[in-house]
Enzyme design. Structure first.
Site, PDB file in Angstrom:
ATOM      1  N   GLY A   1      -1.406   1.119  -4.933  1.00 19.28           N
ATOM      2  CA  GLY A   1      -2.511   0.408  -4.466  1.00 19.28           C
ATOM      3  C   GLY A   1      -3.670   1.012  -5.202  1.00 19.28           C
ATOM      4  O   GLY A   1      -3.916   2.323  -5.255  1.00 19.28           O
TER       5      GLY A   1
ATOM      6  N   CYS B   1       0.740  -1.272  -0.130  1.00 21.62           N
ATOM      7  CA  CYS B   1       0.014   0.024   0.062  1.00 21.62           C
ATOM      8  C   CYS B   1       1.140   1.208  -0.004  1.00 21.62           C
ATOM      9  O   CYS B   1       2.028   1.133  -0.121  1.00 21.62           O
ATOM     10  CB  CYS B   1      -0.916  -0.033   1.296  1.00 21.62           C
TER      11      CYS B   1
ATOM     12  N   ASN C   1       1.518   0.405   5.673  1.00 25.31           N
ATOM     13  CA  ASN C   1       2.022  -0.457   4.494  1.00 25.31           C
ATOM     14  C   ASN C   1       2.692  -1.570   4.830  1.00 25.31           C
ATOM     15  O   ASN C   1       3.623  -1.499   5.744  1.00 25.31           O
ATOM     16  CB  ASN C   1       2.759   0.599   3.519  1.00 25.31           C
ATOM     17  N   GLY C   2       2.437  -2.595   4.537  1.00 28.73           N
ATOM     18  CA  GLY C   2       3.002  -4.127   4.567  1.00 28.73           C
ATOM     19  C   GLY C   2       1.778  -5.087   5.098  1.00 28.73           C
ATOM     20  O   GLY C   2       0.846  -5.193   4.448  1.00 28.73           O
TER      21      GLY C   2
ATOM     22  N   TYR D   1       9.956  -3.756  -9.388  1.00 29.33           N
ATOM     23  CA  TYR D   1       8.849  -3.644  -9.838  1.00 29.33           C
ATOM     24  C   TYR D   1       8.065  -2.491  -9.290  1.00 29.33           C
ATOM     25  O   TYR D   1       7.235  -1.951  -9.961  1.00 29.33           O
ATOM     26  CB  TYR D   1       8.181  -4.913  -9.796  1.00 29.33           C
TER      27      TYR D   1
ATOM     28  N   THR E   1       7.364  -0.778 -16.188  1.00 25.35           N
ATOM     29  CA  THR E   1       8.540  -0.937 -15.265  1.00 25.35           C
ATOM     30  C   THR E   1       9.753  -1.316 -15.829  1.00 25.35           C
ATOM     31  O   THR E   1      10.915  -1.057 -15.207  1.00 25.35           O
ATOM     32  CB  THR E   1       8.024  -2.033 -14.210  1.00 25.35           C
TER      33      THR E   1
ATOM     34  N   ASP F   1      10.785  -7.923 -19.463  1.00 22.07           N
ATOM     35  CA  ASP F   1      10.105  -7.532 -18.535  1.00 22.07           C
ATOM     36  C   ASP F   1      10.822  -7.697 -16.840  1.00 22.07           C
ATOM     37  O   ASP F   1      11.659  -8.070 -16.862  1.00 22.07           O
ATOM     38  CB  ASP F   1       8.555  -8.539 -18.606  1.00 22.07           C
ATOM     39  N   ASP F   2       9.877  -7.206 -16.145  1.00 25.88           N
ATOM     40  CA  ASP F   2      10.537  -7.176 -14.781  1.00 25.88           C
ATOM     41  C   ASP F   2      10.448  -8.702 -14.227  1.00 25.88           C
ATOM     42  O   ASP F   2      11.325  -9.008 -13.452  1.00 25.88           O
ATOM     43  CB  ASP F   2       9.926  -6.217 -13.772  1.00 25.88           C
TER      44      ASP F   2
END
Ligand code: SF4
Length: 471
Positions: free
Chosen positions: A28, A2, A100-101, A249, A293, A355-356
């Protein structure tokens, strides 16, 4: 995963919080919320993108010079609107909180809290759990003092396991921020005059004209009292394990996390990837990034290999990021809506897509198919990270242990499955060298090698997997 912003400002802060949330929308897209304080808490939150949740009329009551905003990406919980952050507690004083987490002992702690302390949690969000644990511990340390607050957070550290970067406001006391002892998720603060802001990525501070002070250290508490004096104390000095996937990413490329430029890390990933590609004798005409990304990695790869870089895939900017969408159907539907091939560039060419990462393989497969349909002669695939094999329990919803294409398949089997002419993964050593910018740093790399910095009990693990599978 988040994103949040907390501001202790001079005038009304809701507009600045709104702008900040737009700047970290990539963290998010599931729900958003803002709470401000003006003699009382004023709260608006709901499902969807920031621009959809907030209307002009909301700002007439989001008054106050202190506030917290949040964008939500569901990890623990059902992901319904009741899980949107910030959360409020009336006791003690009145506390607003966002984080966040991912708290990995969420289910066992929630049961304990509801049983022993006669509380009920109304959501399935771990932010509500953190708030209740914090409120209890602040209550246990009354009367309020900064040292008492530190003791309360020490107790929180003892109870919560996992990753949590937290911002909270305690009515009439001040704004509080703390980071879990291993510093898994980013959190950084800045000042503008005597205004204070704390957030997930420093781009937010730059946009608002704040001077970056520094990242909150793992196990550290920052507290700004009502006189705007900043107090800080490192309560735990454990080995740091910041999330390496932020650099691969998740974070914005213009962010600097724990002193490392995300953009530079991604360029380095491309340079490191070139070593792996060179080990194969491939004949490639074009390097094409899968936007957005992987663009810096693709640029660096093309420079190192001396192969032309071209934008062979165009992105519809108004479709959300596919990896971040919580449900598989949404993800599958949106790839073709999101990307369209530039046929003029691809026709008759031997293309290397960059791509990542590859998670389940469905997205990669569909993109490769798109490029073939556009007339590419060969489609090679390279990823700037090693094979993802283990779920993240600290904030990125990588579903259950069975969902990773590389979990039980060889690289050759993955290549066949996604339909590429060749497949090149980053090496583990290359990933660490690239992100650490050759400095001596430590990271969480659990999703690549299964080395979880915070152990998770089998019971909690099963509960999380059941929860994720039921979505
Ligand atoms: S498991 Fe992977 S995504 Fe999760 S925190 Fe660790 S490095 Fe980041």
């Amino acid at each position: 995963m988040c994103g949040f912003i907390g501001i202790f400002g001079k005038d009304d802060v809701a507009a600045d919080i709104y702008i900040s949330l737009l700047n970290i929308q990539h963290r998010g897209q599931d729900a958003a919320g803002i709470v401000t304080f003006s003699n009382r808490f004023n709260l608006k939150k709901g499902d969807g993108l920031v621009r959809d949740v907030f209307k002009k009329k909301n700002f007439s009551y989001l008054k106050g010079n202190i506030g917290i905003g949040h964008v939500r990406y569901p990890t623990i919980g059902r992901g319904t609107s009741t899980d949107a952050q910030p959360f409020l507690s009336n006791v003690p004083y009145g506390i607003a909180l966002a984080h966040n987490g991912n708290v990995i002992n969420f289910y066992s702690l929630k049961e304990e809290l509801e049983k022993d302390r006669l509380r009920v949690l109304n959501s399935s969000s771990d932010a509500e759990l953190i708030l209740n644990v914090l409120a209890d511990e602040i209550f246990n340390q009354l009367p309020f003092s900064v040292e008492g607050l530190y003791r309360a957070v020490e107790e929180v550290y003892l109870k919560l396991k996992g990753s949590y970067s937290v911002v909270a406001f305690i009515k009439d006391k001040g704004m509080l921020a703390f980071r879990d002892p291993n510093g898994i998720k980013p959190i950084i603060y800045g000042v503008k005059g005597d205004s204070f802001a704390v957030t997930s990525e420093d781009v937010v501070l730059h946009t608002l004209g704040y001077k970056v002070v520094r990242d909150v250290l793992p196990g550290e508490v920052i507290f700004v009292d009502m006189d705007r004096k900043i107090h800080h104390k490192r309560l735990r000095e454990e080995k740091p394990y910041p999330c390496i996937f932020e650099y691969v990413y998740f974070a914005r490329p213009d962010s600097v996390i724990d002193g490392i430029s995300v953009y530079e890390a991604r360029l380095n990933l491309g340079k490191e990837l070139s070593k792996r590609v060179q080990e194969k004798s491939l004949d490639i005409d074009l390097i094409v990034p899968v936007p957005d990304t992987s663009r810096p990695a693709a640029v660096a790869l093309s420079e190192e290999l001396g192969i032309k870089y071209r934008e062979g895939l165009m992105k519809n900017r108004y479709i959300g990021r596919t990896f971040i969408m919580p449900y598989q159907e949404e993800r599958e539907e949106s790839v073709r809506m999101k990307l369209s091939p530039v046929k003029e560039e691809l026709l008759g060419k031997k293309v290397m897509l960059v791509d990542d990462s590859i998670v389940r393989g469905n997205t990669s497969k569909e993109i490769i198919q798109l490029v073939r349909e556009a007339g590419a002669k060969e489609v090679h695939f390279a990823t700037s990270s090693p094979p993802l094999r283990y779920p993240c329990y600290y904030g990125i919803d990588m579903q259950t242990r069975n969902d990773f294409i590389a979990m039980d398949k060889s690289i050759e089997e993955v290549r066949k499955n996604i339909g590429a002419d060749s497949l090149t993964y980053q090496s583990m050593e290359g990933l660490i060298r690239a992100v650490s910018c050759n400095s001596d740093r430590n990271f969480c790399t659990a999703c690549f090698n299964g080395n979880y910095p915070v152990p998770i009990s089998e019971v909690d693990l099963k509960r999380i997997e059941i929860d994720r599978a039921s979505k």
